[in-house]
Write a protein that holds these residues in place. Sequence first.
Motif, PDB file in Angstrom:
ATOM      1  N   GLY A  34      25.070 -90.473   1.344  1.00  0.00           N
ATOM      2  CA  GLY A  34      26.351 -90.487   0.981  1.00  0.00           C
ATOM      3  C   GLY A  34      26.706 -89.366   0.177  1.00  0.00           C
ATOM      4  O   GLY A  34      27.910 -88.666   0.600  1.00  0.00           O
ATOM      5  N   ILE A  38      29.806 -86.423   1.494  1.00  0.00           N
ATOM      6  CA  ILE A  38      31.129 -86.083   0.653  1.00  0.00           C
ATOM      7  C   ILE A  38      31.077 -84.616   0.440  1.00  0.00           C
ATOM      8  O   ILE A  38      32.087 -84.063   0.515  1.00  0.00           O
ATOM      9  CB  ILE A  38      30.924 -86.640  -0.715  1.00  0.00           C
ATOM     10  CG1 ILE A  38      31.208 -88.211  -0.544  1.00  0.00           C
ATOM     11  CG2 ILE A  38      31.992 -86.275  -1.531  1.00  0.00           C
ATOM     12  CD1 ILE A  38      30.702 -89.203  -1.961  1.00  0.00           C
ATOM     13  N   THR A  51      38.207 -85.469   1.530  1.00  0.00           N
ATOM     14  CA  THR A  51      37.344 -85.461   0.843  1.00  0.00           C
ATOM     15  C   THR A  51      37.261 -87.093  -0.111  1.00  0.00           C
ATOM     16  O   THR A  51      36.219 -87.420  -0.257  1.00  0.00           O
ATOM     17  CB  THR A  51      37.124 -84.461  -0.024  1.00  0.00           C
ATOM     18  OG1 THR A  51      37.283 -83.048   0.430  1.00  0.00           O
ATOM     19  CG2 THR A  51      35.983 -84.369  -1.213  1.00  0.00           C
ATOM     20  N   MET A  53      38.540 -89.704   1.108  1.00  0.00           N
ATOM     21  CA  MET A  53      38.425 -90.723   2.159  1.00  0.00           C
ATOM     22  C   MET A  53      36.856 -90.736   2.380  1.00  0.00           C
ATOM     23  O   MET A  53      36.145 -91.705   2.717  1.00  0.00           O
ATOM     24  CB  MET A  53      38.854 -90.457   3.525  1.00  0.00           C
ATOM     25  CG  MET A  53      40.536 -90.676   3.386  1.00  0.00           C
ATOM     26  SD  MET A  53      40.827 -92.474   2.769  1.00  0.00           S
ATOM     27  CE  MET A  53      40.086 -93.275   3.868  1.00  0.00           C
ATOM     28  N   ALA A  54      36.313 -89.424   2.456  1.00  0.00           N
ATOM     29  CA  ALA A  54      34.685 -89.487   2.581  1.00  0.00           C
ATOM     30  C   ALA A  54      33.990 -90.181   1.465  1.00  0.00           C
ATOM     31  O   ALA A  54      33.182 -90.858   1.489  1.00  0.00           O
ATOM     32  CB  ALA A  54      34.395 -87.753   2.611  1.00  0.00           C
ATOM     33  N   ILE A  56      35.338 -92.413  -0.350  1.00  0.00           N
ATOM     34  CA  ILE A  56      35.606 -93.835  -0.421  1.00  0.00           C
ATOM     35  C   ILE A  56      34.560 -94.529   0.525  1.00  0.00           C
ATOM     36  O   ILE A  56      33.875 -95.567   0.520  1.00  0.00           O
ATOM     37  CB  ILE A  56      36.883 -94.232  -0.087  1.00  0.00           C
ATOM     38  CG1 ILE A  56      37.789 -93.934  -1.140  1.00  0.00           C
ATOM     39  CG2 ILE A  56      36.931 -95.708   0.574  1.00  0.00           C
ATOM     40  CD1 ILE A  56      39.559 -94.072  -0.851  1.00  0.00           C
ATOM     41  N   PHE A  57      34.483 -93.862   1.746  1.00  0.00           N
ATOM     42  CA  PHE A  57      33.324 -94.373   2.904  1.00  0.00           C
ATOM     43  C   PHE A  57      32.026 -94.456   2.290  1.00  0.00           C
ATOM     44  O   PHE A  57      31.279 -95.102   2.771  1.00  0.00           O
ATOM     45  CB  PHE A  57      33.666 -93.644   4.167  1.00  0.00           C
ATOM     46  CG  PHE A  57      34.807 -93.923   4.962  1.00  0.00           C
ATOM     47  CD1 PHE A  57      35.539 -95.161   4.993  1.00  0.00           C
ATOM     48  CD2 PHE A  57      35.569 -92.766   5.669  1.00  0.00           C
ATOM     49  CE1 PHE A  57      36.635 -95.675   5.635  1.00  0.00           C
ATOM     50  CE2 PHE A  57      36.643 -93.087   6.084  1.00  0.00           C
ATOM     51  CZ  PHE A  57      37.142 -94.529   6.314  1.00  0.00           C
ATOM     52  N   ALA A  58      31.749 -93.230   1.751  1.00  0.00           N
ATOM     53  CA  ALA A  58      30.208 -93.188   1.248  1.00  0.00           C
ATOM     54  C   ALA A  58      30.034 -94.168   0.290  1.00  0.00           C
ATOM     55  O   ALA A  58      28.811 -94.905   0.213  1.00  0.00           O
ATOM     56  CB  ALA A  58      30.129 -91.534   0.915  1.00  0.00           C
ATOM     57  N   ILE A  60      31.575 -97.139  -0.075  1.00  0.00           N
ATOM     58  CA  ILE A  60      31.523 -98.564   0.501  1.00  0.00           C
ATOM     59  C   ILE A  60      30.041 -98.603   1.266  1.00  0.00           C
ATOM     60  O   ILE A  60      29.233 -99.638   0.999  1.00  0.00           O
ATOM     61  CB  ILE A  60      32.316 -98.611   1.843  1.00  0.00           C
ATOM     62  CG1 ILE A  60      33.674 -98.622   1.253  1.00  0.00           C
ATOM     63  CG2 ILE A  60      32.029 -99.647   2.666  1.00  0.00           C
ATOM     64  CD1 ILE A  60      35.193 -98.802   2.248  1.00  0.00           C
ATOM     65  N   MET A  61      29.497 -97.608   1.722  1.00  0.00           N
ATOM     66  CA  MET A  61      28.041 -97.725   2.557  1.00  0.00           C
ATOM     67  C   MET A  61      26.929 -97.670   1.277  1.00  0.00           C
ATOM     68  O   MET A  61      26.126 -98.455   1.687  1.00  0.00           O
ATOM     69  CB  MET A  61      27.852 -96.444   3.456  1.00  0.00           C
ATOM     70  CG  MET A  61      28.744 -96.341   4.596  1.00  0.00           C
ATOM     71  SD  MET A  61      28.592 -97.824   5.493  1.00  0.00           S
ATOM     72  CE  MET A  61      26.783 -97.976   5.945  1.00  0.00           C
TER      73      MET A  61
END
Length: 95
Positions: A34, A38, A51, A53-54, A56-58, A60-61
């Motif tokens: 993750g 990023i 960056t 959004m990356a 946020i997604f990382a 979540i994972m």
Amino acid sequence: MQSVTLAADWITIGTGLGADIKTLIFKVAIPVLGGIFILAVGFKTRAPGPTIMAAIFAGIMVGLSLSINTTAQVTSDTVNQYNNGGGGAVVQGDQ
């Protein structure tokens, strides 16, 4: 001559390694990947939006991977509850 069961020892070793590898993946590898994700997005795009959004997604994972034991326990409890009769009587027409 004595008979020796060698497969049982290998199965035990494999089970132990499986638990260790699972822990390594969920608690170390996914958070590290993750962070790399990023950084890669940040350096490739050089823009704050992708960056963020990356991140946020990382996040979540990583959060999902760290809470996998809790999710497994809740799912197991739910399945056991339904196997033991569920929650009360079935009302006619509730199917």
